[in-house]
Design an enzyme around this catalytic site. Sequence first.
Site, short mmCIF file in Angstrom:
data_model
loop_
_atom_site.label_atom_id
_atom_site.label_comp_id
_atom_site.label_asym_id
_atom_site.label_seq_id
_atom_site.Cartn_x
_atom_site.Cartn_y
_atom_site.Cartn_z
N ARG A 15 10.50 -5.26 3.21
CA ARG A 15 10.51 -3.95 2.53
C ARG A 15 10.67 -2.82 3.53
O ARG A 15 11.72 -2.21 3.63
CB ARG A 15 9.21 -3.79 1.70
CG ARG A 15 9.24 -2.66 0.69
CD ARG A 15 9.01 -1.29 1.26
NE ARG A 15 7.72 -1.17 1.97
CZ ARG A 15 7.39 -0.11 2.69
NH1 ARG A 15 8.21 0.90 2.83
NH2 ARG A 15 6.22 -0.06 3.33
N ASP A 16 9.65 -2.57 4.34
CA ASP A 16 9.71 -1.42 5.24
C ASP A 16 10.78 -1.63 6.31
O ASP A 16 11.40 -0.68 6.78
CB ASP A 16 8.35 -1.20 5.90
CG ASP A 16 8.14 0.22 6.39
OD1 ASP A 16 9.01 1.07 6.13
OD2 ASP A 16 7.11 0.49 7.03
N HIS A 207 -1.14 0.58 9.62
CA HIS A 207 0.31 0.39 9.56
C HIS A 207 0.91 1.28 10.64
O HIS A 207 0.99 2.49 10.48
CB HIS A 207 0.76 0.80 8.15
CG HIS A 207 2.23 0.80 7.92
ND1 HIS A 207 2.86 -0.15 7.13
CD2 HIS A 207 3.22 1.66 8.30
CE1 HIS A 207 4.16 0.11 7.05
NE2 HIS A 207 4.40 1.21 7.76
N HIS A 209 3.98 2.32 13.21
CA HIS A 209 5.35 2.23 13.72
C HIS A 209 5.23 2.35 15.24
O HIS A 209 4.23 2.85 15.75
CB HIS A 209 6.22 3.31 13.10
CG HIS A 209 6.54 3.03 11.65
ND1 HIS A 209 7.80 2.75 11.20
CD2 HIS A 209 5.73 2.94 10.55
CE1 HIS A 209 7.76 2.53 9.89
NE2 HIS A 209 6.52 2.63 9.48
N CYS A 240 11.73 4.83 7.98
CA CYS A 240 11.63 5.33 6.62
C CYS A 240 12.78 6.31 6.39
O CYS A 240 12.98 7.23 7.18
CB CYS A 240 10.29 6.04 6.40
SG CYS A 240 10.17 6.79 4.77
N ASN A 249 8.90 -0.62 12.88
CA ASN A 249 7.50 -0.99 12.70
C ASN A 249 7.06 -1.80 13.91
O ASN A 249 7.88 -2.32 14.66
CB ASN A 249 7.36 -1.88 11.45
CG ASN A 249 7.52 -1.10 10.17
OD1 ASN A 249 8.64 -0.82 9.75
ND2 ASN A 249 6.42 -0.76 9.55
P1 HMG Z 1 12.64 11.53 -9.16
O1 HMG Z 1 14.13 11.66 -9.01
O2 HMG Z 1 11.82 12.72 -8.91
O3 HMG Z 1 12.14 10.91 -10.52
O4 HMG Z 1 12.19 10.35 -8.21
P2 HMG Z 1 12.65 10.86 -11.98
O5 HMG Z 1 11.45 10.51 -12.77
O6 HMG Z 1 13.40 12.12 -12.31
O7 HMG Z 1 13.66 9.63 -11.99
C1 HMG Z 1 14.93 9.68 -11.40
C2 HMG Z 1 15.66 8.38 -11.70
O8 HMG Z 1 14.98 7.32 -11.05
C3 HMG Z 1 15.66 8.02 -13.19
O9 HMG Z 1 16.86 7.31 -13.44
C4 HMG Z 1 14.50 7.08 -13.32
O10 HMG Z 1 14.61 6.19 -14.40
C5 HMG Z 1 14.58 6.35 -12.01
P3 HMG Z 1 18.14 8.03 -14.13
O11 HMG Z 1 17.63 8.49 -15.45
O12 HMG Z 1 18.50 9.17 -13.21
O13 HMG Z 1 19.16 6.95 -14.20
N1 HMG Z 1 13.30 5.78 -11.59
C6 HMG Z 1 13.15 4.53 -11.15
N2 HMG Z 1 14.01 3.52 -11.02
C7 HMG Z 1 13.52 2.37 -10.56
N3 HMG Z 1 12.23 2.17 -10.24
C8 HMG Z 1 11.34 3.16 -10.36
C9 HMG Z 1 11.80 4.40 -10.83
N4 HMG Z 1 11.18 5.57 -11.08
C10 HMG Z 1 12.11 6.40 -11.55
N5 HMG Z 1 10.08 2.96 -10.01
C11 HMG Z 1 10.70 8.66 -7.37
C12 HMG Z 1 10.81 10.04 -8.03
C13 HMG Z 1 9.26 8.50 -6.92
C14 HMG Z 1 11.08 7.61 -8.37
C15 HMG Z 1 11.67 8.63 -6.16
O14 HMG Z 1 11.39 9.73 -5.34
C16 HMG Z 1 11.53 7.38 -5.36
O15 HMG Z 1 11.88 6.30 -5.81
N6 HMG Z 1 11.04 7.50 -4.10
C17 HMG Z 1 10.81 6.35 -3.26
C18 HMG Z 1 11.13 6.69 -1.85
C19 HMG Z 1 10.84 5.49 -0.97
O16 HMG Z 1 10.88 4.36 -1.40
N7 HMG Z 1 10.56 5.77 0.32
C20 HMG Z 1 10.28 4.74 1.28
C21 HMG Z 1 8.96 4.03 1.04
S1 HMG Z 1 7.52 4.90 1.61
C22 HMG Z 1 7.42 4.46 3.25
O17 HMG Z 1 8.31 3.90 3.79
C23 HMG Z 1 6.15 4.72 3.97
C24 HMG Z 1 5.32 3.45 4.16
O18 HMG Z 1 6.04 2.43 4.81
C25 HMG Z 1 4.11 3.77 5.02
C26 HMG Z 1 4.49 4.57 6.24
O19 HMG Z 1 5.05 4.03 7.18
O20 HMG Z 1 4.20 5.77 6.17
C27 HMG Z 1 4.79 2.92 2.83
MG MG Z 2 6.28 2.31 7.16
#
Ligand code: HMG
Ligand code: MG
Length: 298
Positions: A15-16, A207, A209, A240, A249
């Site tokens: 994933r990450d 966690h 990096h 990210c 990571n």
């Molecule tokens: P948004 O655009 O504000 O939300 O996104 P929305 O409600 O307007 O939805 C937009 C579209 O996304 C819609 O589809 C929804 O149905 C769809 P459309 O009508 O346009 O066709 N949608 C989804 N589709 C699939 N699965 C879902 C989902 N939710 C809505 N769950 C949202 C808001 C939170 C969804 C968006 O910003 C998002 O997906 N963000 C994720 C970003 C991400 O994954 N970042 C990386 C992970 S975090 C990280 O790496 C840190 C970590 O490793 C720890 C660290 O190191 O810090 C964990």
């Molecule tokens: Mg991370």
Amino acid sequence: MEGDRTAIIVEVGPRDGLQNEKAIISTEDKLQLIAMLAEAGLSRIEATAFVSPKWVPQMADHDAVMRGAARGPGLRLSALVPNEKGAVSAIAAGAQELAVFASASESFARHNTNCTIAESIARFEPVLRLAEAHTLPVRGYISCATDCPYEGEIEPSAVRAVAERLLDLGCGEIAVADTLGRARPERVERMLDAVTAAVPADRLACHFHDTSGMALANIDVALGFGIRIFDGAVGGLGGCPYAPGAAGNLDTARLAAHLASRDYGTGVDIDRLASAERFIRRIVPRQPLARDSAEARA
Ligand code: HMG
Ligand code: MG
């Protein structure tokens, strides 16, 4: 905890590690990687993210990955989810754990999830309810627990406040993340000082990096607080997409070797892990990282 020399590695590479890759990685290759990691003895693997495919195209095949991933006794496959929609899909696909992700920084919350910290936590409420109904454990990440790409250094009290909210919500485990890999041990110590006042060490995970080559020193700080759950990514993959400057990571093999050097067993088979690393590095060639040059200078 006295006398217990076991540590748990949570493998976040699928994933990450892969979420930030520009090249399309086939579902088949992801499944092969997960199978090899499971064979290497990793008992907790974050397999994919049920996030919006528009935001993170690399995770668009989350359904096929979770449905096709290797299963086995003693193996727990988790899915990162931002909201109820993701949780519903992840559970239907067979996720055995859910991971929600909050941030200690408002700017990062906005960039990563398009909402405030409070709004992101409100979105977790139905996730926690679903998890409870399916008796699934939930991890709560706190990104930018030391530094934010947009706001700089983060106050430990802000991290503690988010940790308290996630605990209240029902998260069984809180994973504090140095998203950028910038923090030096003194700052990790200050952050953990604040967070352990609210969260018992046996419910905390770290966690890290490894952008600045400080991750192992930071592991030692966390061990000193009694924390025994650490994230790693095979081959040091990762970053990210919404955290400019976040490099790999902490490499799982380096993490396992370091924990072994501190006399903590992890159950990881280093040779099999090396096979998994060779496999994925043929697909995702290694980029020079800041920590490589730091090591080269050392
Ligand atoms: P948004 O655009 O504000 O939300 O996104 P929305 O409600 O307007 O939805 C937009 C579209 O996304 C819609 O589809 C929804 O149905 C769809 P459309 O009508 O346009 O066709 N949608 C989804 N589709 C699939 N699965 C879902 C989902 N939710 C809505 N769950 C949202 C808001 C939170 C969804 C968006 O910003 C998002 O997906 N963000 C994720 C970003 C991400 O994954 N970042 C990386 C992970 S975090 C990280 O790496 C840190 C970590 O490793 C720890 C660290 O190191 O810090 C964990
Ligand atoms: Mg991370």
